[in-house]
Scaffold this active site. Structure first.
Site, short mmCIF file in Angstrom:
data_model
loop_
_atom_site.label_atom_id
_atom_site.label_comp_id
_atom_site.label_asym_id
_atom_site.label_seq_id
_atom_site.Cartn_x
_atom_site.Cartn_y
_atom_site.Cartn_z
N HIS A 156 0.55 -1.27 0.19
CA HIS A 156 -0.11 0.20 -0.95
C HIS A 156 1.05 1.65 0.29
CE1 HIS A 156 -3.88 -2.11 1.16
NE2 HIS A 156 -3.65 -1.61 -0.13
N ARG A 214 -9.44 -10.94 -8.24
CA ARG A 214 -8.92 -12.16 -7.44
C ARG A 214 -10.46 -11.78 -5.13
NH1 ARG A 214 -3.87 -10.26 -9.13
NH2 ARG A 214 -2.73 -12.05 -9.75
N ARG A 242 -13.67 -14.14 -10.29
CA ARG A 242 -12.58 -15.83 -10.01
C ARG A 242 -13.10 -16.07 -8.27
NH1 ARG A 242 -6.09 -16.27 -10.07
NH2 ARG A 242 -6.23 -15.93 -7.84
N GLU A 281 -3.74 -22.81 -16.14
CA GLU A 281 -2.79 -22.68 -15.37
C GLU A 281 -1.73 -23.70 -14.32
OE1 GLU A 281 -4.41 -19.60 -11.69
OE2 GLU A 281 -5.42 -20.88 -12.30
N ASN A 310 1.02 -16.99 -14.32
CA ASN A 310 1.93 -16.55 -12.53
C ASN A 310 2.11 -18.25 -12.57
OD1 ASN A 310 1.92 -13.78 -12.80
ND2 ASN A 310 -0.12 -13.46 -11.31
N ASP A 311 1.12 -19.49 -12.33
CA ASP A 311 1.42 -20.32 -11.89
C ASP A 311 1.55 -21.15 -13.56
OD1 ASP A 311 0.29 -20.64 -8.97
OD2 ASP A 311 -0.96 -19.48 -9.30
N ARG A 314 7.05 -19.92 -7.56
CA ARG A 314 6.82 -18.98 -7.98
C ARG A 314 7.59 -17.76 -6.66
NH1 ARG A 314 0.32 -17.51 -8.83
NH2 ARG A 314 0.64 -15.80 -7.68
N CYS A 369 -3.86 -13.06 -17.94
CA CYS A 369 -3.98 -12.18 -17.11
C CYS A 369 -3.35 -11.99 -15.84
CB CYS A 369 -5.41 -12.40 -16.36
SG CYS A 369 -5.28 -13.77 -15.25
C1 PEP Z 1 -1.50 -16.05 -12.54
O1 PEP Z 1 -1.45 -17.38 -11.81
O2 PEP Z 1 -1.53 -15.78 -13.31
C2 PEP Z 1 -3.07 -16.13 -11.69
C3 PEP Z 1 -3.79 -14.99 -12.37
O3 PEP Z 1 -3.44 -15.80 -10.39
P1 PEP Z 1 -2.73 -15.85 -9.34
O4 PEP Z 1 -1.39 -15.07 -9.34
O5 PEP Z 1 -4.07 -15.18 -8.62
O6 PEP Z 1 -2.57 -17.04 -8.77
MG MG Z 2 -2.80 -18.63 -10.13
#
Ligand code: PEP
Ligand code: MG
Length: 698
Positions: free
Chosen positions: A202, A309, A345, A444, A467-468, A478, A515
């Site tokens: 923040h 999220r 989600r 993912e 990301n996953d 990660r 995303c």
């Molecule tokens: C991802 O895994 O790319 C994703 C958008 O979900 P999160 O980052 O919330 O796991």
């Molecule tokens: Mg994810």
């Protein structure tokens, strides 16, 4: 081969990460804003322990009142969206989890309330800090701030948070709290240099809102910078210069002028479409987690929320939010984004995203354990309540359901059955909802990526969570800092998978949105379009930068870049191409300045990669420098010389060209110096002119 560049003097420079972009210069003010207070600790009797709890309650009321004041002043000066940032802290302060923990510690350990509070905050921060998602991990900073505020009310002689701030200073600190940044408005602080910090903390969000350039992870900044030093905060390249030389100051004068022009151009993009130079339309949505993000997304006219999220609203509670509470949260968010769609989600918890009030079995490999949709199916009432809230919202607002961590068809069928159940229940009760609410699956996991063709028959859209996906495809955690170099979104396997996902989704007529964090990185935009993506969901703060990148690229060059990198089998080579592409199109770039001399003054070796038609060189972990050529009949065209920012100023380009020309002489090549740098080099080094003359005579 000899290094022909004139070396520049080595300035004192610290590298860090850009948290709030921009440029600043000013005199350094050192301040330990998050100074740890020595928390008094003493044993108390049982009766005293009860009194201690009363003191805690009084401190909460007083601190909450003060926080509301800060919130109100931020609302007045910065606006509603920024003020909402303090909502999370108010919720945390009121949270029964914190109060119960303090109470229990006071009574069980018979300790004073300050010590109990200190322990409880540390425990909760640890819990938040272990969450996979950086967004939640950085909520730990809010807890720190909350603990500090409460302690200020309990301990009389705590240090004030801020020293007097001279106008035009750059604040250098080991850690920064949101409450401190909130006090900076109107103090003329030009820049922030923080040793720790986080990109979605923040404090960072507020610094961005205030437009204060900020560098985080600037290691040892408080040791290397002295009070009163003149510093340049280059929050474009992620570096800080200490007492820079006049020639560096001059380069930054120029950059400041360029940046001002770019920033007003970005604001001008808000009402323009996200469309490439050659007319390809891109859908550009925002990733959101709390209402403030929805406001920020609406301010930049995002096409909707591509990823909501919902974990955040569960994490700040001490209980599962009821259907009514969830409905209120979702409605408030969707209100800001309509007529755009809000893709909600369903809860993605489990593994290392635990909820304090929802104990899960300890697992040896939590990332491979019970999480996402798998977990929701094991706890049907949690899913049921959330689906009811989302479906009810769909009656009045454009909403879609997104399933996280889908592993295969059986899971998808089970989740769809749960949705159909809720629909039947609502219909029977006469409650309105959208019976055709779109359903999406997140891609993912490698299994979902492989099965995308089959999944397409069962869902309305896809959302790619890189990301996953990177973590599971490359088997690289990660959140482990040690594996950062293996966790590589531009890995050749990832690019192959992304290209396949876009192709199959298109063939099946299903929209696919990207995303994961890579979508928010404008340097990757051209490549992702070239791989086939036409829809992105990005952090609201990066949306205009990504829109700018979209509008400054074209489909043919995007496809050309993708075509070039897809056959490559080295991440390093792929990165060099992407960085090269970006270095030619990025709107403003920091000046090339010698940061430090290379470990050795000897020129770096140059490799001739005949198959790739390239001369390459590399120092340590820095990206490749190369000179590329093509052959046309008996002519060798020296096309392009690329030197990454990290290596500029070390004579690397000259080294590459000299190596290429030496080789040209040996191989009796006829040279066409299409690259301007090569042409200039030959002009300065006439001993190579005969190589070109021979071609001209040919
Ligand atoms: C991802 O895994 O790319 C994703 C958008 O979900 P999160 O980052 O919330 O796991
Ligand atoms: Mg994810």
């Amino acid at each position: 081969m000899s290094n022909t560049d004139n070396r520049q003097p080595v300035p004192a420079m610290i590298l860090g990460e850009v948290a709030s972009s921009g440029l600043a210069r000013g005199r350094a003010l050192l301040c330990d804003c998050a100074k740890q207070t020595v928390v008094p600790r003493r044993q108390v009797s049982e009766a005293e322990a009860l009194k201690e709890i009363e003191r805690f309650d009084a401190a909460v009321s007083a601190a909450e009142g003060k926080l509301l004041e800060v919130q109100e002043s931020v609302r007045r000066s910065l606006g509603k969206a920024e003020a909402e940032i303090f909502e999370a802290q108010i919720l945390l302060m009121r949270d029964a989890t914190l109060r119960d923990a303090v109470r229990e510690l006071c009574l069980e350990k018979r300790i004073n309330v300050e010590a109990a509070l200190d322990e409880a905050i540390k425990h909760l921060m640890d819990l938040f800090g272990r969450l996979a998602d950086s967004y939640f991990r950085e909520r730990a900073a809010d807890l720190h701030d909350v603990g500090k505020r409460l302690l200020e009310h309990l301990v009389k002689n705590l240090q004030p948070s801020l020293p007097t701030l001279p106008d035009g200073c750059v604040l250098v600190t080991s850690e920064l709290l949101a409450s401190v940044v909130a006090q900076l408005e109107g103090h003329g602080v030009r820049g922030l240099v923080v040793e720790r910090g986080g990109l979605t903390a923040h404090a960072t969000i507020l610094a961005r809102a205030l437009g204060i350039p900020m560098i985080v992870h600037a290691s040892e900044a408080t040791k290397q910078i002295r009070a009163g030093d003149l510093v340049i905060v280059d929050a474009l390249a992620g570096r800080v210069f200490i007492n820079p030389k006049p020639e560096i100051l001059r380069k930054y004068d120029q950059l400041e002028a360029d940046l001002q022009i770019h920033q007003s151009a970005l604001k001008g993009l808000i009402d323009l479409p996200a469309v490439t130079r050659d007319g390809v339309e891109i859908k550009l949505c925002a990733n959101i987690g709390q209402t403030a993000d929805a406001v920020a997304a609406a301010n930049v006219k995002a096409d909707g929320a591509g990823l909501y999220r919902t974990e955040f609203i569960f994490l700040v509670q001490d209980h599962f939010p009821s259907e009514a509470e969830q409905y209120q949260f979702y409605r408030a968010t969707a209100e800001h984004l309509q007529p755009g769609e809000t893709v909600i989600r369903v809860l993605d918890i489990g593994s290392d995203k635990p909820l304090p009030y929802f104990p899960l079995t300890r697992e040896a490999n939590p990332a491979l354990g019970c999480r996402g949709t798998r977990l929701l199916l094991a706890h049907p009432t949690v899913l049921h309540t959330q689906l009811r809230a989302i479906l009810r919202l769909s009656a009045s607002h454009p909403a879609a359901i997104l399933l996280p961590m889908i592993g295969g068809m059986d899971e998808l069928h089970a989740a769809k059955a749960a949705i159909e159940n809720v629909k039947a229940e609502l219909a029977a009760a006469g409650q309105p909802f959208n019976p055709r609410i779109p359903l999406g699956a997140m891609i993912e996991t490698p299994s979902a990526a492989i099965l995308i063709g089959q999944l397409a028959g069962e869902v309305d859209f896809f959302s790619v969570g890189t990301n996953d996906l990177v973590q599971y495809l490359l088997a690289a955690d990660r959140i482990s800092g040690d594996l950062a170099s293996s966790y590589e979104p531009l890995h050749p396997a990832m690019l192959q998978v992304l290209a396949k996902l876009a192709t199959v989704a298109k063939a099946k007529g299903k929209p696919i949105c990207l995303c994961g964090e890579i979508a928010s990185e404008p340097a990757y935009t051209t490549l992702l379009i070239g791989l086939g993506f036409r829809s992105f969901s990005v952090s609201p703060g990066r949306l205009l930068e990504v829109k700018h990148a979209i509008r400054s690229t074209g489909l043919s060059e995007a496809e050309e870049l993708a075509g070039k990198v897809l056959p490559l089998n080295s991440t390093r080579d792929i990165k060099a191409h992407v960085q090269d592409d970006w270095s030619r199109r990025r709107p403003v770039s920091s000046p090339a300045i010698v940061a430090s001399a290379p470990a050795t003054t000897a020129p770096l070796p140059v490799m001739h990669k005949v198959k790739l038609q390239r001369f390459e060189s590399q120092a340590g972990d820095a990206p490749l420098a190369f000179l590329s050529y093509t052959q046309e009949g008996e002519h060798v065209i020296l096309d392009h010389t690329f030197v990454p920012d990290e290596l500029r100023g070390h004579g690397m380009a000259a080294t590459l060209v000299r190596a290429a020309l030496d080789e040209a002489r040996q191989r009796r090549w006829k040279i066409v110096p299409r690259c301007l740098y090569v042409a200039g080099f030959i002009e300065r080094n006439p001993e190579f002119a005969d190589l070109v003359e021979r071609q001209e005579r040919a």
